[in-house]
Motif scaffolding. Structure first.
Motif, PDB file in Angstrom:
ATOM      1  N   LYS A   3       0.855  -1.191   0.000  1.00 37.65           N
ATOM      2  CA  LYS A   3       0.000   0.000   0.000  1.00 37.65           C
ATOM      3  C   LYS A   3       0.888   1.237   0.000  1.00 37.65           C
ATOM      4  CE  LYS A   3      -4.066  -1.703   2.365  1.00 37.65           C
ATOM      5  NZ  LYS A   3      -4.646  -1.992   3.644  1.00 37.65           N
ATOM      6  N   GLY A   4       0.345   2.313  -0.543  1.00 38.81           N
ATOM      7  CA  GLY A   4       1.057   3.580  -0.507  1.00 38.81           C
ATOM      8  C   GLY A   4       2.135   3.699  -1.570  1.00 38.81           C
ATOM      9  N   PHE A   5       3.206   4.419  -1.233  1.00 36.65           N
ATOM     10  CA  PHE A   5       4.271   4.744  -2.172  1.00 36.65           C
ATOM     11  C   PHE A   5       4.968   3.508  -2.736  1.00 36.65           C
ATOM     12  CE2 PHE A   5       8.743   6.041  -3.013  1.00 36.65           C
ATOM     13  CZ  PHE A   5       8.496   6.911  -4.063  1.00 36.65           C
ATOM     14  N   VAL A   6       5.006   2.420  -1.961  1.00 40.39           N
ATOM     15  CA  VAL A   6       5.698   1.212  -2.449  1.00 40.39           C
ATOM     16  C   VAL A   6       5.068   0.681  -3.729  1.00 40.39           C
ATOM     17  CG1 VAL A   6       6.593   0.564  -0.184  1.00 40.39           C
ATOM     18  CG2 VAL A   6       4.415  -0.407  -0.973  1.00 40.39           C
ATOM     19  N   LEU A   7       3.784   0.926  -3.919  1.00 38.34           N
ATOM     20  CA  LEU A   7       3.128   0.460  -5.152  1.00 38.34           C
ATOM     21  C   LEU A   7       3.727   1.161  -6.366  1.00 38.34           C
ATOM     22  CD1 LEU A   7      -0.585   0.228  -3.979  1.00 38.34           C
ATOM     23  CD2 LEU A   7       1.102  -1.610  -4.210  1.00 38.34           C
ATOM     24  N   ALA A   8       3.995   2.451  -6.231  1.00 34.36           N
ATOM     25  CA  ALA A   8       4.620   3.196  -7.332  1.00 34.36           C
ATOM     26  C   ALA A   8       6.032   2.674  -7.590  1.00 34.36           C
ATOM     27  CB  ALA A   8       4.650   4.691  -7.014  1.00 34.36           C
ATOM     28  N   LEU A   9       6.763   2.375  -6.519  1.00 32.56           N
ATOM     29  CA  LEU A   9       8.107   1.813  -6.683  1.00 32.56           C
ATOM     30  C   LEU A   9       8.045   0.471  -7.408  1.00 32.56           C
ATOM     31  CD1 LEU A   9       9.804   2.464  -3.228  1.00 32.56           C
ATOM     32  CD2 LEU A   9      10.468   3.454  -5.422  1.00 32.56           C
ATOM     33  N   SER A  10       7.121  -0.388  -6.982  1.00 35.62           N
ATOM     34  CA  SER A  10       7.021  -1.726  -7.573  1.00 35.62           C
ATOM     35  C   SER A  10       6.580  -1.693  -9.032  1.00 35.62           C
ATOM     36  CB  SER A  10       6.063  -2.597  -6.759  1.00 35.62           C
ATOM     37  OG  SER A  10       6.641  -2.894  -5.507  1.00 35.62           O
ATOM     38  N   ARG A  11       5.776  -0.683  -9.391  1.00 38.59           N
ATOM     39  CA  ARG A  11       5.383  -0.552 -10.799  1.00 38.59           C
ATOM     40  C   ARG A  11       6.595  -0.219 -11.666  1.00 38.59           C
ATOM     41  NH1 ARG A  11       0.545   1.711  -8.772  1.00 38.59           N
ATOM     42  NH2 ARG A  11       1.374   3.816  -8.870  1.00 38.59           N
ATOM     43  N   ARG A  12       7.556   0.497 -11.097  1.00 36.16           N
ATOM     44  CA  ARG A  12       8.719   0.934 -11.860  1.00 36.16           C
ATOM     45  C   ARG A  12       9.870  -0.077 -11.826  1.00 36.16           C
ATOM     46  NH1 ARG A  12       9.218   5.389 -14.440  1.00 36.16           N
ATOM     47  NH2 ARG A  12       7.546   6.409 -13.329  1.00 36.16           N
ATOM     48  N   TRP A  13      10.100  -0.695 -10.664  1.00 40.66           N
ATOM     49  CA  TRP A  13      11.225  -1.634 -10.507  1.00 40.66           C
ATOM     50  C   TRP A  13      10.820  -2.785  -9.582  1.00 40.66           C
ATOM     51  CZ3 TRP A  13      12.344   3.578  -8.790  1.00 40.66           C
ATOM     52  CH2 TRP A  13      13.008   4.368  -9.751  1.00 40.66           C
ATOM     53  N   PRO A  14      11.187  -4.027  -9.917  1.00 38.18           N
ATOM     54  CA  PRO A  14      10.885  -5.154  -9.026  1.00 38.18           C
ATOM     55  C   PRO A  14      11.875  -5.294  -7.867  1.00 38.18           C
ATOM     56  CG  PRO A  14      11.936  -5.947 -11.039  1.00 38.18           C
ATOM     57  CD  PRO A  14      11.738  -4.453 -11.203  1.00 38.18           C
ATOM     58  N   GLN A  15      13.093  -4.765  -8.006  1.00 41.91           N
ATOM     59  CA  GLN A  15      14.147  -5.038  -7.031  1.00 41.91           C
ATOM     60  C   GLN A  15      13.888  -4.525  -5.613  1.00 41.91           C
ATOM     61  OE1 GLN A  15      14.501  -3.435 -10.059  1.00 41.91           O
ATOM     62  NE2 GLN A  15      16.614  -3.582 -10.791  1.00 41.91           N
ATOM     63  N   PRO A  16      13.366  -3.292  -5.417  1.00 39.74           N
ATOM     64  CA  PRO A  16      13.193  -2.835  -4.028  1.00 39.74           C
ATOM     65  C   PRO A  16      12.266  -3.743  -3.211  1.00 39.74           C
ATOM     66  CG  PRO A  16      13.132  -0.962  -5.501  1.00 39.74           C
ATOM     67  CD  PRO A  16      13.105  -2.199  -6.365  1.00 39.74           C
ATOM     68  N   GLU A  17      11.159  -4.178  -3.805  1.00 38.06           N
ATOM     69  CA  GLU A  17      10.235  -5.067  -3.089  1.00 38.06           C
ATOM     70  C   GLU A  17      10.888  -6.426  -2.836  1.00 38.06           C
ATOM     71  OE1 GLU A  17       5.830  -7.186  -3.453  1.00 38.06           O
ATOM     72  OE2 GLU A  17       6.467  -5.779  -5.010  1.00 38.06           O
ATOM     73  N   ALA A  18      11.512  -7.000  -3.852  1.00 42.14           N
ATOM     74  CA  ALA A  18      12.145  -8.316  -3.692  1.00 42.14           C
ATOM     75  C   ALA A  18      13.233  -8.258  -2.618  1.00 42.14           C
ATOM     76  CB  ALA A  18      12.730  -8.777  -5.029  1.00 42.14           C
ATOM     77  N   SER A  19      14.024  -7.200  -2.619  1.00 43.47           N
ATOM     78  CA  SER A  19      15.095  -7.060  -1.629  1.00 43.47           C
ATOM     79  C   SER A  19      14.529  -6.885  -0.227  1.00 43.47           C
ATOM     80  CB  SER A  19      15.990  -5.864  -1.980  1.00 43.47           C
ATOM     81  OG  SER A  19      16.656  -6.101  -3.197  1.00 43.47           O
ATOM     82  N   TYR A  20      13.472  -6.054  -0.098  1.00 42.30           N
ATOM     83  CA  TYR A  20      12.831  -5.846   1.209  1.00 42.30           C
ATOM     84  C   TYR A  20      12.262  -7.162   1.745  1.00 42.30           C
ATOM     85  CZ  TYR A  20       9.164  -4.540   4.516  1.00 42.30           C
ATOM     86  OH  TYR A  20       8.340  -4.470   5.622  1.00 42.30           O
ATOM     87  N   ARG A  21      11.564  -7.898   0.895  1.00 43.46           N
ATOM     88  CA  ARG A  21      10.961  -9.160   1.342  1.00 43.46           C
ATOM     89  C   ARG A  21      12.027 -10.176   1.774  1.00 43.46           C
ATOM     90  NH1 ARG A  21       5.599  -9.077   0.905  1.00 43.46           N
ATOM     91  NH2 ARG A  21       4.580  -7.773  -0.644  1.00 43.46           N
TER      92      ARG A  21
END
Length: 159
Positions: free
Chosen positions: A34-52
């Motif tokens: 939710k929130g800003f992370v959705l915009a990040l994930s739309r642009r790049w997969p790496q930040p979410e994958a690294s965080y998880r």
């Protein structure tokens, strides 16, 4: 010392030249959705994958309030996952934002920005779903980043 530059726009498309770090606040419970992370994930997969992965392996790393993870998403672009909120819901202990954790993570961000010669770009961190007040976050940014000569741009999303 110059102040924070405020612009209307998308923090996932940072303005200017040179190395840029896009900073945002994450929770300490492994939630991303939710929130800003959705915009990040739309642009790049790496930040979410690294965080998880960071959260999943937290027994063996520094994941927790006040920690920072830096993920390279382009030649001159990094994303800083800053752990600055406890959980994701407002409850008996108040809103999720933890100002002291944001302050600590901003110190780590400043170290990395200086190392990379980078400017820092962000939405109004800690003030969306985390429930924080900008009047409390802005002085932390001024102290930790501007106080060390780092250029900061804050993006207010235009509708």
């Amino acid at each position: 010392m110059s102040g924070i530059t405020y612009v209307r726009g998308d923090a996932t498309v940072p303005l200017g030249k040179g190395v840029k770090i896009i900073a945002h606040v994450c929770n300490d419970s492994g939630g991303w959705g939710k929130g800003f992370v959705l915009a990040l994930s739309r642009r790049w997969p790496q930040p979410e994958a690294s965080y998880r992965a960071w959260h999943r392996d937290r027994a063996a790393n520094d994941f927790g309030l006040g920690a920072a993870q830096f993920v390279r998403v382009g030649t001159y672009t990094w994303v800083a996952n800053l752990i600055g909120q406890r959980g994701t819901r407002t409850g008996s202990k108040g809103v999720p934002v933890r100002y002291e954790a944001i302050d600590t993570a901003l110190g780590l961000l400043a170290d990395r920005a200086l190392e990379l010669g980078a400017s820092v770009h962000m939405p109004r961190i800690g003030c969306g779903l985390a429930g924080g007040k900008w009047s409390r976050v802005e002085p932390l940014i001024a102290d930790r980043l501007l106080g060390r000569g780092i250029s900061v741009t804050v993006y207010d999303h235009g509708d």
